[in-house]
Design a protein around this motif. Structure first.
Motif, PDB file in Angstrom:
ATOM      1  N   LEU A 294       0.827  -1.206   0.000  1.00 17.48           N
ATOM      2  CA  LEU A 294       0.000   0.000   0.000  1.00 17.48           C
ATOM      3  C   LEU A 294       0.861   1.256   0.000  1.00 17.48           C
ATOM      4  O   LEU A 294       0.362   2.342  -0.278  1.00 17.48           O
ATOM      5  N   SER A 295       2.156   1.099   0.326  1.00 19.22           N
ATOM      6  CA  SER A 295       3.054   2.258   0.303  1.00 19.22           C
ATOM      7  C   SER A 295       4.487   1.791   0.078  1.00 19.22           C
ATOM      8  O   SER A 295       4.868   0.674   0.469  1.00 19.22           O
ATOM      9  N   CYS A 296       5.252   2.639  -0.583  1.00 25.82           N
ATOM     10  CA  CYS A 296       6.712   2.497  -0.716  1.00 25.82           C
ATOM     11  C   CYS A 296       7.165   1.120  -1.197  1.00 25.82           C
ATOM     12  O   CYS A 296       8.026   0.476  -0.573  1.00 25.82           O
ATOM     13  N   CYS A 356      11.738   1.612   9.176  1.00 23.14           N
ATOM     14  CA  CYS A 356      10.719   0.703   9.705  1.00 23.14           C
ATOM     15  C   CYS A 356       9.868   0.125   8.583  1.00 23.14           C
ATOM     16  O   CYS A 356       9.982   0.519   7.419  1.00 23.14           O
ATOM     17  N   GLY A 357       8.994  -0.775   8.943  1.00 23.11           N
ATOM     18  CA  GLY A 357       8.032  -1.348   8.023  1.00 23.11           C
ATOM     19  C   GLY A 357       6.779  -1.750   8.779  1.00 23.11           C
ATOM     20  O   GLY A 357       6.808  -1.903  10.006  1.00 23.11           O
ATOM     21  N   VAL A 358       5.674  -1.910   8.049  1.00 21.83           N
ATOM     22  CA  VAL A 358       4.386  -2.222   8.672  1.00 21.83           C
ATOM     23  C   VAL A 358       3.687  -3.315   7.874  1.00 21.83           C
ATOM     24  O   VAL A 358       3.690  -3.297   6.636  1.00 21.83           O
ATOM     25  N   ASP A 370      -3.560   8.109   5.786  1.00 19.26           N
ATOM     26  CA  ASP A 370      -2.511   7.340   6.456  1.00 19.26           C
ATOM     27  C   ASP A 370      -1.516   6.764   5.444  1.00 19.26           C
ATOM     28  O   ASP A 370      -0.310   6.733   5.700  1.00 19.26           O
ATOM     29  N   ILE A 371      -2.032   6.330   4.302  1.00 16.52           N
ATOM     30  CA  ILE A 371      -1.132   5.822   3.251  1.00 16.52           C
ATOM     31  C   ILE A 371      -0.217   6.940   2.759  1.00 16.52           C
ATOM     32  O   ILE A 371       0.999   6.733   2.568  1.00 16.52           O
ATOM     33  N   ALA A 372      -0.772   8.149   2.603  1.00 18.45           N
ATOM     34  CA  ALA A 372       0.041   9.290   2.173  1.00 18.45           C
ATOM     35  C   ALA A 372       1.114   9.624   3.217  1.00 18.45           C
ATOM     36  O   ALA A 372       2.252   9.960   2.872  1.00 18.45           O
ATOM     37  N   GLY A 373       0.745   9.511   4.503  1.00 18.85           N
ATOM     38  CA  GLY A 373       1.711   9.761   5.568  1.00 18.85           C
ATOM     39  C   GLY A 373       2.855   8.756   5.544  1.00 18.85           C
ATOM     40  O   GLY A 373       4.024   9.112   5.749  1.00 18.85           O
ATOM     41  N   GLU A 377       6.922   9.504   4.757  1.00 19.92           N
ATOM     42  CA  GLU A 377       7.980   9.110   5.684  1.00 19.92           C
ATOM     43  C   GLU A 377       8.842   7.956   5.162  1.00 19.92           C
ATOM     44  O   GLU A 377       9.805   7.553   5.813  1.00 19.92           O
ATOM     45  N   GLY A 378       8.487   7.435   4.000  1.00 21.52           N
ATOM     46  CA  GLY A 378       9.279   6.349   3.427  1.00 21.52           C
ATOM     47  C   GLY A 378       9.132   5.040   4.176  1.00 21.52           C
ATOM     48  O   GLY A 378      10.095   4.269   4.308  1.00 21.52           O
TER      49      GLY A 378
END
Length: 433
Positions: A294-296, A356-358, A370-373, A377-378
């Motif tokens: 969903l991000s990065c 970090c990672g989630v 939240d995805i944009a945040g 922040e990478g």
């Protein structure tokens, strides 16, 4: 001599089979589609093939060796990577072969799709200069249901052996040295009479076995694998110990060497554990969990030194350790936002990238904000949908923590580090002597 990336066996089969040798059309109609495709590749005449002696068989032993292991995840591919790297550094023309592969991936070569062993794909990607075609590097690769097809007589082991022989002979002729990698422990493939000992015997190879660091259990398992090699007349050329605890390295090396002297087998390497090499990356988790980014996604090779499950907001530490992976339910938007906030403070105030990672699981949708945040922040995030995982956070944590790192062809930095680490701790001269 250059070998083209084509399925040479298929070409040979079509050109050499006489109509009288082909299976009847009625039998082919009764076969499943998978059976038809594999039969096209592997079935020949019914005569039993005698074991062939390679011309100058003593030269074969000087130009090739098989690397096997006492079990899965013991470091067979890791040691093989280090060997190939060191041989190429010496300016040798090197070939790599995985005669029997169990995990296949598609590759496109000269506009044609081939199914090859995933390790072959890694080696060819990292070192395009390796001698030989994809089909020679991976002569036999098992599709799903393959074992049943052999047991049902739809595929003949003798034809698979012949394919391995012919591919290996081409590689030996074209290169200075061939590094052959086995599959799992020595007995893998026994159900179809094509285990590592049998393959080594057919190719007239000595075997180097990779065993886990330790004494009693490690040597006991080695003895069982050695017995199977001896049953097929294959010489155990030496042993490499992998993942040895640094504080026990001197003691283990001393006593393992003494134990091997009783069976007249040398110890050819003692590789200490490296804390970072086996760590899992985001890319590993996508396959393990069938997850989506969903991000990065550009940070798919980021790996983590610690993993933490966030059940309540208070589970998030006040100061986030670097290289941490957090697992949380999709309903915990408060924890996700707190993580983003802390990461921003560290980045702006201290100039730190916490790396970090989630992993988020559950039915709720993660908000676009939240995805944009996370993107800003990478922080890479994977989402595991409820249809792909219906367990608890503890179950997911257990699955993540229990997974074993496998090499990825895109992770060049870690592969290079692996090669350098292995190269420092093996006796290549003794292995290829």
């Amino acid at each position: 001599k250059q070998h083209r990336c084509i399925d040479a066996f298929s070409v040979w089969l079509m050109s050499s089979m006489k109509p009288s040798q082909a299976f009847s059309s009625s039998l082919m109609r009764r076969s499943s589609s998978l059976a038809r495709s594999v039969s096209t590749l592997f079935l020949r005449s019914s005569s039993v093939l005698p074991r062939r002696s390679f011309s100058g068989s003593s030269d074969v032993k000087r130009k090739a060796v098989m690397v096997a292991a006492t079990g899965q995840h013991h470091g067979k591919t890791t040691v093989t990577l280090g060997m190939v790297h060191k041989l190429l550094e010496r300016g040798k023309k090197v070939s790599y072969q995985k005669p029997v592969g169990q995990q296949t991936v598609p590759v496109i070569c000269q506009g044609k799709e081939l199914q090859v062993d995933r390790d072959v794909d890694i080696f060819k990607h990292v070192w395009p200069q390796l001698v030989g075609s994809y089909s020679d590097a991976s002569p036999v690769a098992f599709p799903p249901g393959f074992t049943r097809m052999v047991l049902d007589g739809k595929v003949q082991t003798r034809d698979l052996v012949q394919r391995c022989r012919e591919s290996f002979a081409r590689l030996v002729e074209a290169s200075d040295y061939v590094v052959v990698e086995g599959t799992g422990h020595i007995g893998v493939g026994s159900i179809i009479d094509l285990n590592n000992a049998q393959v080594a015997a057919e190719l007239q190879l000595d075997v180097v076995i990779v065993a886990p660091g330790g004494l009693g259990v490690s040597f006991d398992v080695l003895a069982a694998n050695h017995a199977l090699l001896k049953e097929h007349g294959v010489r155990l050329k030496g042993v490499v110990l992998n993942k040895v605890e640094e504080k026990k390295k001197e003691m283990i090396e001393h006593y393992y060497r003494k134990a091997l002297q009783r069976i007249d087998v040398p110890l050819l390497g003692v590789i200490p554990s490296d804390a970072d090499l086996p760590l899992l990356s985001m890319k590993s988790f996508t396959r393990l969990l069938n997850a989506q980014f969903l991000s990065c996604q550009d940070k798919e090779l980021r790996f983590f030194r610690r993993t933490r499950l966030i059940v309540n907001p208070g589970d998030l530490p006040l100061q986030i350790p670097a290289n941490s992976l957090f697992i949380l339910h999709s309903s915990r938007a408060d924890s996700l936002q707190a993580l983003i906030h802390q990461h921003k403070i560290a980045r702006e105030g201290e100039g730190k990238d916490l790396a970090c990672g989630v992993i988020v699981f559950g039915p709720e949708r993660v908000s676009d904000a939240d995805i944009a945040g996370l993107e800003q922040e990478g922080i890479p995030m994977l989402y595991v949908s409820k249809k792909d995982f219906d367990g608890t956070g503890f179950t997911l944590l257990e699955k993540v923590m229990g997974h074993t790192h496998k090499h990825h062809k895109a992770d060049i930095e870690r592969i290079v580090r692996t090669c350098q680490h292995v190269g420092q701790h093996i006796d290549l001269d003794a292995i290829i002597a």
